[in-house]
Scaffold this active site. Sequence first.
Site, PDB file in Angstrom:
ATOM      1  N   CYS A 132      31.639  39.685  29.172  1.00 51.65           N
ATOM      2  CA  CYS A 132      32.104  40.905  29.838  1.00 51.65           C
ATOM      3  C   CYS A 132      33.609  40.816  30.085  1.00 51.65           C
ATOM      4  O   CYS A 132      34.050  40.094  31.001  1.00 51.65           O
ATOM      5  CB  CYS A 132      31.352  41.088  31.152  1.00 51.65           C
ATOM      6  SG  CYS A 132      31.927  42.499  32.099  1.00 51.65           S
ATOM      7  N   CYS A 135      34.824  42.054  33.491  1.00 53.17           N
ATOM      8  CA  CYS A 135      34.453  41.172  34.622  1.00 53.17           C
ATOM      9  C   CYS A 135      35.385  39.967  34.687  1.00 53.17           C
ATOM     10  O   CYS A 135      35.847  39.589  35.758  1.00 53.17           O
ATOM     11  CB  CYS A 135      33.045  40.609  34.459  1.00 53.17           C
ATOM     12  SG  CYS A 135      31.778  41.796  34.131  1.00 53.17           S
ATOM     13  N   ASP A 136      35.607  39.333  33.541  1.00 56.15           N
ATOM     14  CA  ASP A 136      36.240  38.009  33.545  1.00 56.15           C
ATOM     15  C   ASP A 136      37.657  37.988  32.968  1.00 56.15           C
ATOM     16  O   ASP A 136      38.319  36.945  33.000  1.00 56.15           O
ATOM     17  CB  ASP A 136      35.366  37.022  32.747  1.00 56.15           C
ATOM     18  CG  ASP A 136      33.972  36.890  33.345  1.00 56.15           C
ATOM     19  OD1 ASP A 136      33.842  37.109  34.552  1.00 56.15           O
ATOM     20  OD2 ASP A 136      33.033  36.572  32.601  1.00 56.15           O
TER      21      ASP A 136
END
Lengths: 304, 115
Positions: A132, A135-136
Amino acid sequence: MMYDVIIVGGGPAGFAAALYSARANLKTLLLEKLFSGGQMATTDLIENYPGFEEPINGFDLAVQMENQAKKYGTEVVNDEVIDLELEGKIKTVKTTGKEYKSKTVILSMGAFPRELGLPGENRLKGRGISYCATCDGSFYRDLDVAVIGGGDTAVEDANYLSRLCKKVYLIHRRDSLRATKALQDEIFKNKKTEIVWDSVITGIDGDESVESITIKNVKTDSETKLKVDGIFVAVGTIPNSDLVKNKVRLSKSNYIITDERMETNIPGVFACGDIREKVLRQIITAASDGAIAAFFAEKHVGSI
Amino acid sequence: MLGTNVREIESKEEFNSHVNENETTVICAGRRGPMCVPVYGAMAQMEKEKKFSEIEFRVVDFDTNAAMMIRTHEKCRNFMGLPFTVYYKDGEIVHATSSIQSRKQIEEHLDEYLL
Ligand SMILES: Cc1cc2nc3c(=O)[nH]c(=O)nc-3n(C[C@H](O)[C@H](O)[C@H](O)COP(=O)(O)OP(=O)(O)OC[C@H]3O[C@@H](n4cnc5c(N)ncnc54)[C@H](O)[C@@H]3O)c2cc1C
């Protein structure tokens, strides 16, 4: 309690089905195991769902879909469906806490990201391997990363990461991208990204974290090592169809096969959205499938 | 607020007293993202089923001060994927994972490190 329609999964397909079913005055229950919106709720900005001139956040759209379905009488319960009895006129839906009966069932369990299946992948997950980008991505600021894939998600991830990272390689196994034209235009103009064509990832190296990857050119069979700090995997999705294995007809890739009315091979059992065998998996097609499934579920209820 | 079905720790003070007062606890620091939500879901399910009644499950918003202890802990040094999930026994982190974990994996960590 007997329902007319039970919907398994609360992504856009499930909520569209719920909206149409509840508006047709059918007693409708939607069961969602995690959070409303499914994959859509995890998408930062959606630019291709009609009616929103400005991009809309996926989570916000999910909240609106849920509220709209509830407004017309859909009951929404947060619970995981763990078993289904689909044969016969009355279907049984078992969750972790309860058992429900219904005249029809609509399956809209969607899909989840596919992994690479390489040695070391599990060990280095979260230590250089991510599924993701939004997300990261921030953990990789000013570092070199590789994105694996060539579809919309991969190209979108590469474009997004190029705003944070020093260098982004897009590793794609073919000589052209599958992503939409607009995304391709953006990546071709992007000076921080480099597309590595005709190549697949064959190895991941690193003890505590990812240090490099091995990529193989599928045309020449030659292998090279690429020094990167992170890998973002965007190689498609796998349908959440384990629940209905051996219960409804599935395709070779485990997607549910339906007819044009979204009905499976079991009368009164419908499927919609990403879990279905089809060509375009998007929010708009998921919503469209959901509407059709509910329309024919209504016909089925009327015929009992 | 993460708005999950697991109780959320909202301050540094609450974090410290929770860790000190509970012999075994699992705390998941994340956001409302696709890699985090399944972990919260698995924790909520385990809590509901009371399968690990001796273990306290908590979540904490990664971007708040309350998660500072996790973000800066030595055991999370190489972590580059949300959520960061830490397993505490007698006030010490005995294990930590980064990124999404399935329920099966979490149960394995509980068996190995906390029980
Ligand atoms: C990163 C990313 C970006 C995307 N961007 C776009 C975009 O910009 N535009 C676009 O149109 N599409 C986009 N898509 C695709 C789009 O999100 C999907 O096509 C769409 O969400 C599919 O909807 P669905 O309802 O079929 O399935 P999902 O969204 O996958 O929802 C399925 C739901 O079912 C639930 N579920 C599964 N099993 C069970 C069970 N046993 N019991 C109860 N509930 C269960 C899941 O928790 C989930 O909430 C994107 C996808 C991703 C991953």
